[in-house]
Design a protein around this motif. Structure first.
Motif, short mmCIF file in Angstrom:
data_model
loop_
_atom_site.label_atom_id
_atom_site.label_comp_id
_atom_site.label_asym_id
_atom_site.label_seq_id
_atom_site.Cartn_x
_atom_site.Cartn_y
_atom_site.Cartn_z
N ASN A 1 55.34 57.42 29.52
CA ASN A 1 56.15 57.13 30.70
C ASN A 1 55.33 56.32 31.67
O ASN A 1 54.17 56.66 31.95
CB ASN A 1 56.60 58.42 31.39
CG ASN A 1 57.93 58.91 30.87
OD1 ASN A 1 57.96 59.86 30.11
ND2 ASN A 1 59.02 58.27 31.27
N ILE A 2 55.88 55.26 32.19
CA ILE A 2 55.20 54.50 33.23
C ILE A 2 55.55 55.12 34.57
O ILE A 2 56.73 55.19 34.96
CB ILE A 2 55.62 53.02 33.19
CG1 ILE A 2 55.32 52.43 31.81
CG2 ILE A 2 54.90 52.24 34.29
CD1 ILE A 2 53.87 52.54 31.38
N LYS A 3 54.56 55.64 35.25
CA LYS A 3 54.77 56.31 36.53
C LYS A 3 55.03 55.30 37.63
O LYS A 3 54.72 54.12 37.50
CB LYS A 3 53.53 57.15 36.90
CG LYS A 3 53.16 58.20 35.87
CD LYS A 3 54.12 59.37 35.89
CE LYS A 3 53.64 60.49 34.95
NZ LYS A 3 54.52 61.66 34.97
N ASP B 1 47.43 41.54 37.45
CA ASP B 1 48.58 42.44 37.64
C ASP B 1 49.89 41.67 37.54
O ASP B 1 50.84 42.12 36.88
CB ASP B 1 48.52 43.12 39.01
CG ASP B 1 47.43 44.18 39.11
OD1 ASP B 1 46.76 44.43 38.10
OD2 ASP B 1 47.27 44.76 40.21
N ILE B 2 49.96 40.52 38.19
CA ILE B 2 51.19 39.73 38.21
C ILE B 2 51.57 39.30 36.79
O ILE B 2 52.74 39.39 36.40
CB ILE B 2 51.04 38.50 39.13
CG1 ILE B 2 50.95 38.95 40.59
CG2 ILE B 2 52.20 37.53 38.93
CD1 ILE B 2 50.62 37.83 41.57
N SER C 1 47.69 51.15 34.56
CA SER C 1 46.66 50.91 35.58
C SER C 1 47.26 50.24 36.81
O SER C 1 46.94 50.60 37.95
CB SER C 1 45.55 50.03 35.00
OG SER C 1 44.87 50.68 33.95
N VAL C 2 48.12 49.25 36.58
CA VAL C 2 48.74 48.54 37.71
C VAL C 2 49.48 49.51 38.61
O VAL C 2 49.35 49.46 39.84
CB VAL C 2 49.70 47.43 37.20
CG1 VAL C 2 50.41 46.77 38.38
CG2 VAL C 2 48.94 46.40 36.39
N PHE C 3 50.25 50.42 38.01
CA PHE C 3 51.05 51.35 38.80
C PHE C 3 50.21 52.51 39.35
O PHE C 3 50.62 53.16 40.31
CB PHE C 3 52.22 51.87 37.98
CG PHE C 3 53.36 50.89 37.88
CD1 PHE C 3 54.35 50.85 38.85
CD2 PHE C 3 53.41 49.99 36.83
CE1 PHE C 3 55.38 49.93 38.78
CE2 PHE C 3 54.44 49.05 36.75
CZ PHE C 3 55.42 49.03 37.73
N SER C 4 49.07 52.75 38.74
CA SER C 4 48.19 53.83 39.23
C SER C 4 47.29 53.36 40.37
O SER C 4 46.71 54.16 41.08
CB SER C 4 47.32 54.37 38.09
OG SER C 4 48.12 54.96 37.08
#
Length: 314
Positions: free
Chosen positions: A120-122, A291-292, A92-95
Motif C-alpha cells: 500500500n502506498i501511504k 520525485d517529480i 520514499s517520496v510519500f514518506s
C-alpha cells in the motif's frame, strides 16, 4: 505450454554455444551535454508546485468503480531491472525520506523477490498513516534458466487474482487449486488492474533476443484479459551522463530517447506507453526532481488503471 518459464519460450532457437547472459555489463554510455537536444521531446515541468500537485492527485485517487477499493498494479520485468526499487522509491517520496520497505537485491541473475508482495502506498503529511487507493505488487523476476524465474502460467494466475498474498513462487510448483490460499473465484478486488513492464535502460540494448518474443507473448495474453499495460525505463541516470548530473535533462537526452525506442521494440509497445524513471538506490536524501519523475510515472500508470475500470464498468 503455459508452464514453461517466461525466458524459455524461444530458447530452442538460441545456439547452445552462446548461452543468454542477462547480467552482462551494461554498455558504457558516454553521452554528455553534446548529445542533448535543443528542445524537449516531451513537455515536462519541474517545480515544487508540480511535485505537490502530483502527490495530491495520487493521494486522492479513487478507482472508477463502485465495487473496488484499491487499484492493484503488478510490476513485471527481468531480474535486476528495478521493480522493487521503484516500489521503495515511490514509498520514499510519500514518506518524506528514503526507505526500503520492498526488499531490494543485487543485480545477480536470480530473482531476490520470491514471493508475491503487495505494498500500500501511504499518504503524506497529515495523511501519513492513511493508505492511498494504490497498491503496487512485487513479483518474482524473469530469470535466465529453466529452473529460475517467473512462469507465464504463474504470471497470468496473479493477474487473474488466483494467487494468495505471500505466495512463494516455484517453477516446479505452478499455482493451482492445490496451492495453499488459492483464490478459486477472485473478485475484481483480487485481480490486477494494470501491468507495468520494468526495463533497465542501461541494458536494453543487450537483452537476449528471446526476451522480445517472451514479453510480447505475455503481453498478448494480458491484453486478452482486458488489462492495460505500460512500461518504465529505469536507471536512466546510467544511460546519459548529462542526465546523471541533472535529471531534468531526461527529455532532452538523445541517448534516453534511443533507449526508449529500443524498449518499445523489445516489448512491442509504442513509446507513448513508456516513461523514464530514476529510482533511489544509493541516495540518503530525497531530490525534488527525482520525485517529480517518479510521481509522473505513477500518474501515468493510474491513467491506465482507470481505463480498466471504464472498460469493465458494465
Amino acid at each position: 505450454m503455459l508452464l514453461r518459464p517466461l525466458r524459455s519460450v524461444q530458447q530452442s532457437v538460441q545456439p547452445a554455444s552462446k548461452p543468454e547472459n542477462l547480467t552482462a555489463p551494461p554498455p558504457q554510455f558516454t553521452h554528455g551535454a553534446s548529445s542533448l537536444l535543443e528542445k524537449e521531446w516531451r513537455n515536462m515541468e519541474w517545480s515544487e508546485d508540480v511535485r505537490e500537485t502530483l502527490m495530491e492527485s495520487i493521494r486522492s485517487f479513487k478507482p472508477a468503480s463502485e465495487t473496488v477499493t484499491e487499484a492493484r498494479v503488478l510490476l513485471v520485468g527481468p531480474v535486476g531491472a528495478g521493480k522493487s526499487s521503484f516500489i521503495s522509491s515511490v514509498q520514499s517520496v510519500f514518506s518524506g525520506r528514503v526507505i526500503n520497505r520492498a526488499m531490494v537485491g543485487s543485480s545477480s541473475s536470480t530473482s531476490f523477490t520470491k514471493k508475491l508482495r503487495s505494498y500500500n502506498i501511504k499518504g503524506a503529511g497529515e495523511n501519513a498513516n492513511e493508505p492511498t487507493a494504490l497498491v503496487l505488487c512485487d513479483i518474482m523476476g524473469v530469470g535466465e534458466g529453466e529452473s529460475t524465474g517467473l512462469t507465464l502460467h504463474d504470471a497470468l494466475s496473479v493477474i487473474k487474482g488466483h494467487a494468495p498474498e505471500g505466495h512463494q513462487f516455484s517453477p516446479q510448483q505452478p499455482i493451482g487449486a492445490e496451492t495453499v490460499g488459492f483464490i478459486k473465484k477472485p473478485s475484481t478486488n483480487d485481480k490486477v488492474h494494470c501491468v507495468v513492464f520494468v526495463i533497465d535502460g542501461s541494458k536494453v540494448g543487450s537483452y537476449a533476443k528471446s526476451f522480445g518474443a517472451t514479453f510480447q507473448q505475455l503481453r498478448e495474453h494480458i491484453s486478452n484479459l482486458g488489462v492495460h499495460q505500460v512500461a518504465l525505463l529505469t536507471h536512466v541516470d546510467q544511460v546519459c551522463n548529462a542526465t546523471r548530473s541533472d535529471i531534468t535533462k531526461v527529455y532532452k537526452s538523445q541517448a534516453i530517447k534511443q533507449a526508449m525506442v529500443k524498449a518499445g521494440e523489445l516489448l512491442g509497445m509504442a513509446t507513448s506507453y513508456i516513461v523514464p524513471v530514476k529510482n533511489y538506490c544509493s541516495e540518503l536524501d530525497l531530490d525534488e526532481n527525482t520525485d517529480i519523475l517518479l510521481l509522473k510515472a505513477v500518474d501515468h500508470i493510474l491513467q491506465y488503471v482507470n481505463l480498466y475500470f471504464q472498460d469493465n464498468s458494465s
